[in-house]
Design a protein around this motif. Structure first.
Motif, mmCIF file in Angstrom:
data_model
loop_
_atom_site.group_PDB
_atom_site.id
_atom_site.type_symbol
_atom_site.label_atom_id
_atom_site.label_comp_id
_atom_site.label_asym_id
_atom_site.label_seq_id
_atom_site.Cartn_x
_atom_site.Cartn_y
_atom_site.Cartn_z
ATOM 1 N N TYR A 83 -2.867 62.311 -91.375
ATOM 2 C CA TYR A 83 -2.612 61.379 -92.477
ATOM 3 C C TYR A 83 -3.864 60.585 -92.834
ATOM 4 C CZ TYR A 83 -0.620 57.589 -95.221
ATOM 5 O OH TYR A 83 -0.367 56.689 -96.227
ATOM 6 N N SER A 84 -4.605 60.130 -91.825
ATOM 7 C CA SER A 84 -5.824 59.367 -92.099
ATOM 8 C C SER A 84 -6.868 60.241 -92.792
ATOM 9 C CB SER A 84 -6.393 58.772 -90.804
ATOM 10 O OG SER A 84 -6.700 59.803 -89.883
ATOM 11 N N ARG A 85 -6.914 61.520 -92.405
ATOM 12 C CA ARG A 85 -7.871 62.426 -93.054
ATOM 13 C C ARG A 85 -7.454 62.718 -94.498
ATOM 14 N NH1 ARG A 85 -9.666 68.329 -91.768
ATOM 15 N NH2 ARG A 85 -11.885 68.229 -92.312
ATOM 16 N N LYS A 86 -6.157 62.790 -94.755
ATOM 17 C CA LYS A 86 -5.681 62.972 -96.132
ATOM 18 C C LYS A 86 -6.156 61.821 -97.013
ATOM 19 C CE LYS A 86 -1.446 65.442 -94.831
ATOM 20 N NZ LYS A 86 0.030 65.389 -94.814
ATOM 21 N N ILE A 87 -6.048 60.604 -96.496
ATOM 22 C CA ILE A 87 -6.480 59.431 -97.254
ATOM 23 C C ILE A 87 -7.978 59.495 -97.524
ATOM 24 C CG2 ILE A 87 -6.727 56.915 -97.186
ATOM 25 C CD1 ILE A 87 -4.142 56.837 -95.542
ATOM 26 N N ALA A 88 -8.741 59.910 -96.514
ATOM 27 C CA ALA A 88 -10.199 59.974 -96.660
ATOM 28 C C ALA A 88 -10.627 61.044 -97.663
ATOM 29 C CB ALA A 88 -10.834 60.245 -95.299
ATOM 30 N N LEU A 89 -9.887 62.149 -97.734
ATOM 31 C CA LEU A 89 -10.268 63.274 -98.596
ATOM 32 C C LEU A 89 -9.673 63.189 -99.998
ATOM 33 C CD1 LEU A 89 -9.821 66.197 -96.030
ATOM 34 C CD2 LEU A 89 -11.972 65.187 -96.800
ATOM 35 N N ARG A 90 -8.593 62.430 -100.127
ATOM 36 C CA ARG A 90 -7.863 62.364 -101.397
ATOM 37 C C ARG A 90 -8.743 61.818 -102.517
ATOM 38 N NH1 ARG A 90 -2.773 59.598 -99.919
ATOM 39 N NH2 ARG A 90 -3.772 57.619 -100.429
ATOM 40 N N GLY A 91 -8.823 62.563 -103.603
ATOM 41 C CA GLY A 91 -9.632 62.139 -104.739
ATOM 42 C C GLY A 91 -11.104 62.444 -104.581
ATOM 43 N N LYS A 92 -11.481 62.935 -103.418
ATOM 44 C CA LYS A 92 -12.887 63.269 -103.145
ATOM 45 C C LYS A 92 -13.031 64.776 -102.956
ATOM 46 C CE LYS A 92 -13.732 58.764 -100.971
ATOM 47 N NZ LYS A 92 -12.338 58.247 -101.032
#
Length: 307
Positions: free
Chosen positions: A81-90
């Motif tokens: 989940y934390s990696r999804k947040i970091a990658l989202r939109g990037k």
């Protein structure tokens, strides 16, 4: 080369019933997809089959009452989940189905520019707007001042300027005039050819066939077949699953044959194969358990009778 892989994904939601009792509603079960660099995977199926939920699960934007199981990997590493947040939109960008994803308090030109991660934001935003036939004055407008088609083109611009390695386009073409729709689809193909992995979620099989490499067919919250685009031809003889064949034959340019029955609701799924109640191939064995996905003729299928 695989960039994003989803294996045996299941998603359920806790719901309250009468007397404040809770129950879990299984809306996705054992769903599998694989996004590869340089390829477009089109996801097709009826409304409620789990297409948009898959996109939201990948991006980590499911509601708080959702429960997820299975595995997701990005570039070979677990997609937490934390990696999804970091990658989202990037590195993973979404072209959402709803135009309400636009920030109502920010001018749309600035919204697109904030998505640019490398290069000149102003130049990239202007190039994207020119590509999708948005005039210079649109930059200074707020979302409420846009037509539906203009808002959708703005969302397309936001995703394509991001430089993302994975682009998930959820019904990106409704409301677009034919010329802009053709341009948008062509640009998705260009993005894939430049090394991106693209997932196109759509009801429009014809549009998917014009640019995709493979088609994933969803039914009642799971994948029933993943097939090369070339298999969608003739009367569907090359397709593996009876639902894929029925979906293909129901198109106006084919035989326009309706499929009896309806897709089951998540609250009343059959015990065995999810398609069994409507399937012309069904036998008693189909009611004993849900079949696994298996490889067959350079594709994959979830059916014990497919040959």
């Amino acid at each position: 080369m695989s960039i994003l892989e989803v294996k045996n994904l299941s998603v359920s939601f806790k719901q309250y019933t009468t007397g404040m009792k809770q129950k879990e509603l299984q809306v996705i079960s054992d769903l599998n997809v694989n996004l590869e660099a340089g390829k477009i995977l089109a996801v097709v199926g009826a409304s409620g089959s789990g297409k948009s939920l898959l996109a939201h699960a990948i991006l980590g934007v499911l509601p708080s009452n959702a429960k997820i199981s299975g595995s997701m990997t990005y570039a070979g590493e677990e997609l937490t989940y934390s990696r999804k947040i970091a990658l989202r939109g990037k590195e993973i960008a979404l072209v959402p189905q709803s135009v309400n994803y636009l920030d109502p308090l920010m001018k749309v030109g600035k919204q697109v520019r904030t998505s640019v991660r490398s290069g000149d934001p102003a130049r990239k935003q202007k190039e994207a707007f020119e590509r999708y036939h948005l005039t210079q004055k649109v930059e200074e407008l707020y979302p409420f001042q846009l037509s539906g088609g203009m808002a959708r083109r703005t969302l397309l611009s936001t995703a394509v300027v991001s430089g993302a390695k994975v682009i998930i386009a959820d019904e990106p073409t409704p409301g677009l005039d034919p010329a802009v729709m053709k341009e948008a689809l062509r640009h998705f193909r260009e993005l894939a050819d430049s090394g991106c992995a693209v997932m196109l979620i759509t009801h429009d099989i014809d549009s998917a066939l014009s640019i995709a490499d493979e088609i994933a067919v969803f039914y009642a919250g799971t994948t029933v077949e993943i097939a090369p685009v070339a298999d969608f031809t003739g009367k569907g003889e090359a397709l593996r699953h009876p639902y894929s064949k029925a979906l293909w034959q129901a198109l106006p340019q084919n035989e326009f044959i309706p499929l009896p029955g309806t897709q089951p609701h998540a609250s009343s799924l059959p015990p065995g194969c999810l398609f069994e109640p409507r399937c012309p191939w069904a036998t008693a064995a189909c009611r004993k358990g849900r079949p696994d996905m298996r490889e067959l003729r350079e594709g994959t299928v979830r059916c014990i009778h497919a040959t």
